[in-house]
Motif scaffolding. Structure first.
Motif, mmCIF file in Angstrom:
data_model
loop_
_atom_site.group_PDB
_atom_site.id
_atom_site.type_symbol
_atom_site.label_atom_id
_atom_site.label_comp_id
_atom_site.label_asym_id
_atom_site.label_seq_id
_atom_site.Cartn_x
_atom_site.Cartn_y
_atom_site.Cartn_z
ATOM 1 N N MET A 1 -8.504 3.943 -2.593
ATOM 2 C CA MET A 1 -7.614 4.501 -2.006
ATOM 3 C C MET A 1 -8.105 5.608 -1.142
ATOM 4 S SD MET A 1 -4.229 4.086 -4.576
ATOM 5 C CE MET A 1 -2.951 4.815 -3.209
ATOM 6 N N ASP A 2 -9.144 6.326 -1.946
ATOM 7 C CA ASP A 2 -9.653 7.484 -1.278
ATOM 8 C C ASP A 2 -10.510 7.057 -0.097
ATOM 9 O OD1 ASP A 2 -8.935 9.658 -3.022
ATOM 10 O OD2 ASP A 2 -10.630 9.450 -4.366
ATOM 11 N N ALA A 3 -11.244 5.949 -0.188
ATOM 12 C CA ALA A 3 -12.051 5.551 0.924
ATOM 13 C C ALA A 3 -11.289 4.989 2.018
ATOM 14 C CB ALA A 3 -12.850 4.010 0.410
ATOM 15 N N ALA A 4 -9.957 4.501 1.579
ATOM 16 C CA ALA A 4 -9.011 4.012 2.629
ATOM 17 C C ALA A 4 -8.565 5.201 3.390
ATOM 18 C CB ALA A 4 -7.879 3.144 2.026
ATOM 19 N N VAL A 5 -8.321 6.267 2.956
ATOM 20 C CA VAL A 5 -7.885 7.637 3.615
ATOM 21 C C VAL A 5 -8.864 8.073 4.469
ATOM 22 C CG1 VAL A 5 -7.027 9.896 3.297
ATOM 23 C CG2 VAL A 5 -6.229 8.304 1.668
ATOM 24 N N ASP A 6 -10.257 8.163 3.808
ATOM 25 C CA ASP A 6 -11.417 8.509 4.966
ATOM 26 C C ASP A 6 -11.430 7.580 6.043
ATOM 27 O OD1 ASP A 6 -11.757 10.700 3.055
ATOM 28 O OD2 ASP A 6 -13.058 9.285 1.769
ATOM 29 N N GLY A 7 -11.168 6.545 5.817
ATOM 30 C CA GLY A 7 -11.442 5.460 6.667
ATOM 31 C C GLY A 7 -10.472 5.338 7.856
ATOM 32 N N GLN A 8 -9.269 6.066 7.520
ATOM 33 C CA GLN A 8 -8.077 5.913 8.181
ATOM 34 C C GLN A 8 -7.357 4.517 8.276
ATOM 35 O OE1 GLN A 8 -8.766 7.594 11.942
ATOM 36 N NE2 GLN A 8 -8.547 9.766 11.052
ATOM 37 N N GLU A 9 -7.671 3.687 6.925
ATOM 38 C CA GLU A 9 -7.280 2.389 6.878
ATOM 39 C C GLU A 9 -5.891 2.734 6.100
ATOM 40 O OE1 GLU A 9 -10.587 -0.443 5.962
ATOM 41 O OE2 GLU A 9 -11.110 1.383 5.282
ATOM 42 N N TYR A 10 -4.991 3.067 6.830
ATOM 43 C CA TYR A 10 -3.532 3.113 6.218
ATOM 44 C C TYR A 10 -2.743 2.263 5.778
ATOM 45 C CZ TYR A 10 -4.450 7.650 8.364
ATOM 46 O OH TYR A 10 -5.448 8.854 8.726
ATOM 47 N N GLU A 11 -2.761 1.169 6.282
ATOM 48 C CA GLU A 11 -2.335 -0.353 5.718
ATOM 49 C C GLU A 11 -2.815 -0.688 4.337
ATOM 50 O OE1 GLU A 11 0.309 -2.870 5.200
ATOM 51 O OE2 GLU A 11 0.575 -1.794 6.866
ATOM 52 N N ARG A 12 -4.417 -0.623 4.417
ATOM 53 C CA ARG A 12 -4.871 -0.901 3.095
ATOM 54 C C ARG A 12 -4.693 0.187 1.978
ATOM 55 N NH1 ARG A 12 -10.880 0.610 2.394
ATOM 56 N NH2 ARG A 12 -11.588 -0.100 0.408
ATOM 57 N N TRP A 13 -4.436 1.426 2.405
ATOM 58 C CA TRP A 13 -3.969 2.377 1.382
ATOM 59 C C TRP A 13 -2.554 2.030 0.718
ATOM 60 C CZ3 TRP A 13 0.116 5.647 0.927
ATOM 61 C CH2 TRP A 13 0.113 6.631 -0.217
ATOM 62 N N ALA A 14 -1.715 1.655 1.848
ATOM 63 C CA ALA A 14 -0.448 1.281 1.212
ATOM 64 C C ALA A 14 -0.326 0.445 0.505
ATOM 65 C CB ALA A 14 0.570 1.070 2.453
ATOM 66 N N GLU A 15 -0.931 -0.861 0.632
ATOM 67 C CA GLU A 15 -1.294 -1.919 -0.431
ATOM 68 C C GLU A 15 -1.801 -1.670 -1.725
ATOM 69 O OE1 GLU A 15 -3.444 -4.545 1.829
ATOM 70 O OE2 GLU A 15 -1.796 -5.299 3.545
ATOM 71 N N MET A 16 -2.633 -0.636 -1.630
ATOM 72 C CA MET A 16 -3.471 -0.355 -2.756
ATOM 73 C C MET A 16 -2.401 0.701 -3.753
ATOM 74 S SD MET A 16 -6.091 -1.758 -3.085
ATOM 75 C CE MET A 16 -6.536 -1.001 -4.437
ATOM 76 N N ASN A 17 -1.506 1.472 -2.865
ATOM 77 C CA ASN A 17 -0.499 2.389 -3.596
ATOM 78 C C ASN A 17 0.409 1.674 -4.285
ATOM 79 O OD1 ASN A 17 0.928 5.058 -3.460
ATOM 80 N ND2 ASN A 17 2.629 3.542 -2.782
ATOM 81 N N GLY A 18 0.910 0.516 -3.853
ATOM 82 C CA GLY A 18 1.320 -0.497 -4.528
ATOM 83 C C GLY A 18 0.899 -0.923 -5.830
ATOM 84 N N LYS A 19 -0.307 -1.232 -5.586
ATOM 85 C CA LYS A 19 -1.057 -1.840 -6.800
ATOM 86 C C LYS A 19 -1.203 -0.715 -7.766
ATOM 87 C CE LYS A 19 -5.473 -3.973 -7.992
ATOM 88 N NZ LYS A 19 -6.720 -4.452 -7.440
ATOM 89 N N LEU A 20 -1.391 0.545 -7.439
ATOM 90 C CA LEU A 20 -1.596 1.705 -8.579
ATOM 91 C C LEU A 20 -0.288 1.838 -9.281
ATOM 92 C CD1 LEU A 20 -3.210 3.934 -9.759
ATOM 93 C CD2 LEU A 20 -2.235 5.387 -7.780
ATOM 94 N N HIS A 21 0.839 1.793 -8.565
ATOM 95 C CA HIS A 21 2.057 1.752 -9.269
ATOM 96 C C HIS A 21 2.733 0.896 -10.184
ATOM 97 C CE1 HIS A 21 3.655 5.894 -7.299
ATOM 98 N NE2 HIS A 21 2.688 5.456 -6.485
ATOM 99 N N ARG A 22 2.098 -0.366 -9.647
ATOM 100 C CA ARG A 22 2.330 -1.610 -10.606
ATOM 101 C C ARG A 22 1.341 -1.401 -11.808
ATOM 102 N NH1 ARG A 22 3.760 -3.396 -5.398
ATOM 103 N NH2 ARG A 22 5.816 -4.298 -5.206
ATOM 104 N N SER A 23 0.105 -0.950 -11.510
ATOM 105 C CA SER A 23 -0.879 -0.973 -12.701
ATOM 106 C C SER A 23 -0.287 -0.003 -13.658
ATOM 107 C CB SER A 23 -2.191 -0.745 -12.094
ATOM 108 O OG SER A 23 -2.499 -1.823 -11.307
ATOM 109 N N VAL A 24 -0.087 1.179 -13.336
ATOM 110 C CA VAL A 24 0.628 2.289 -14.407
ATOM 111 C C VAL A 24 1.741 1.659 -14.856
ATOM 112 C CG1 VAL A 24 1.697 4.558 -14.665
ATOM 113 C CG2 VAL A 24 -0.169 4.138 -12.969
ATOM 114 N N GLY A 25 2.495 0.907 -14.402
ATOM 115 C CA GLY A 25 3.576 0.121 -14.960
ATOM 116 C C GLY A 25 3.289 -0.891 -16.096
ATOM 117 N N GLU A 26 2.049 -1.483 -15.835
ATOM 118 C CA GLU A 26 1.503 -2.591 -16.623
ATOM 119 C C GLU A 26 0.915 -1.833 -17.930
ATOM 120 O OE1 GLU A 26 -1.055 -4.847 -14.201
ATOM 121 O OE2 GLU A 26 0.590 -5.784 -13.307
ATOM 122 N N VAL A 27 0.321 -0.777 -17.800
ATOM 123 C CA VAL A 27 -0.111 -0.022 -18.871
ATOM 124 C C VAL A 27 0.742 0.200 -20.102
ATOM 125 C CG1 VAL A 27 -1.408 2.129 -19.671
ATOM 126 C CG2 VAL A 27 -2.126 0.824 -17.576
ATOM 127 N N ALA A 28 2.200 0.700 -19.308
ATOM 128 C CA ALA A 28 3.020 0.954 -20.152
ATOM 129 C C ALA A 28 3.749 -0.150 -21.138
ATOM 130 C CB ALA A 28 4.441 1.716 -19.171
#
Length: 229
Positions: A121-148
């Protein structure tokens, strides 16, 4: 507008097929707020009769995604301040439970997986790839839920995130792009709290994360006037 679901997905009924097709198109922004939902048009596109369409529209209306008005018919619901408040208030509650549980359960391997997502996600921000960042954002939040490791919590979070998807797609340039750097700083803070097994700090970060997002969307809607456009 393209309607329909993946050919690999099997549905028990035609009503379920229509419901999931319309709901998916609304969430992806392919059916825009205020757009009319003409039964004959939907029937032609999905190759079904009017009956399952009416049933699906009733379900979507009960969910708040469709509204019906005399002499107009069914339309996609507009995005309101109430919806913004609902989505992020629910996300805050769900994620408070998720991050506290995740802080207690996180393994080294899971921590590394979360870190890999944040780095991408950091790389997506640096590259201004905001759609990619948004997709990874959903993945991050879901992954935290999976850890729970709480299936019901994961199911509820996924539903709430799909509502966020609708918001972020509709207000991509107005809200998501300006907020992305702050949101990413909050993600790094959350990761640090989880790796440190600090549930109180993880809760503080995730509450602030959702409240800051809610404020960003609310402020933007307010700036656009009563119509929200």
């Amino acid at each position: 507008m393209a309607l329909g679901s993946s050919p690999d997905v099997k549905f028990r009924t035609k009503q379920e097929y229509v419901y999931q097709s319309l709901r998916g198109a609304i969430m992806r922004g392919e059916l825009a707020p205020g757009q009319r939902l003409v039964i004959d048009d939907i029937a032609r596109r999905l190759e079904v009769s009017a009956i399952p369409i009416r049933e699906a529209l009733q379900s979507l209306q009960a969910e708040g995604l469709v509204v019906s008005a005399p002499h107009v018919g069914a339309t996609v619901a507009s995005i309101s301040q109430d919806e913004v408040h609902e989505v992020f208030s629910i996300m805050e509650g769900l994620e408070t439970v998720a991050v506290r549980e995740a802080a207690a359960r996180l393994t080294q391997e899971q921590g590394q997986s979360l870190q890999a997502i944040v780095v991408e996600m950091d790389a997506a921000v640096d590259g201004q790839e905001y759609e990619r960042w948004a997709e990874m954002n959903g993945k991050l939040h879901r992954s935290v839920g999976e850890v729970a490791a709480m299936p019901l919590l994961r199911e509820m979070t996924d539903r709430a995130l799909s509502r966020w998807e609708r918001l972020r797609r509709h207000y991509f340039q107005g809200v998501l792009v300006p907020r992305v750097e702050q949101a990413q700083r909050e993600h790094r803070e959350l990761l640090a709290a989880l790796v440190a097994r600090n549930p109180d700090e993880a809760e503080r970060v995730v509450r602030a994360h959702n409240r800051n997002a809610k404020a960003a969307y609310s402020d933007f809607l307010h700036s656009q006037g009563p119509s929200g456009h």
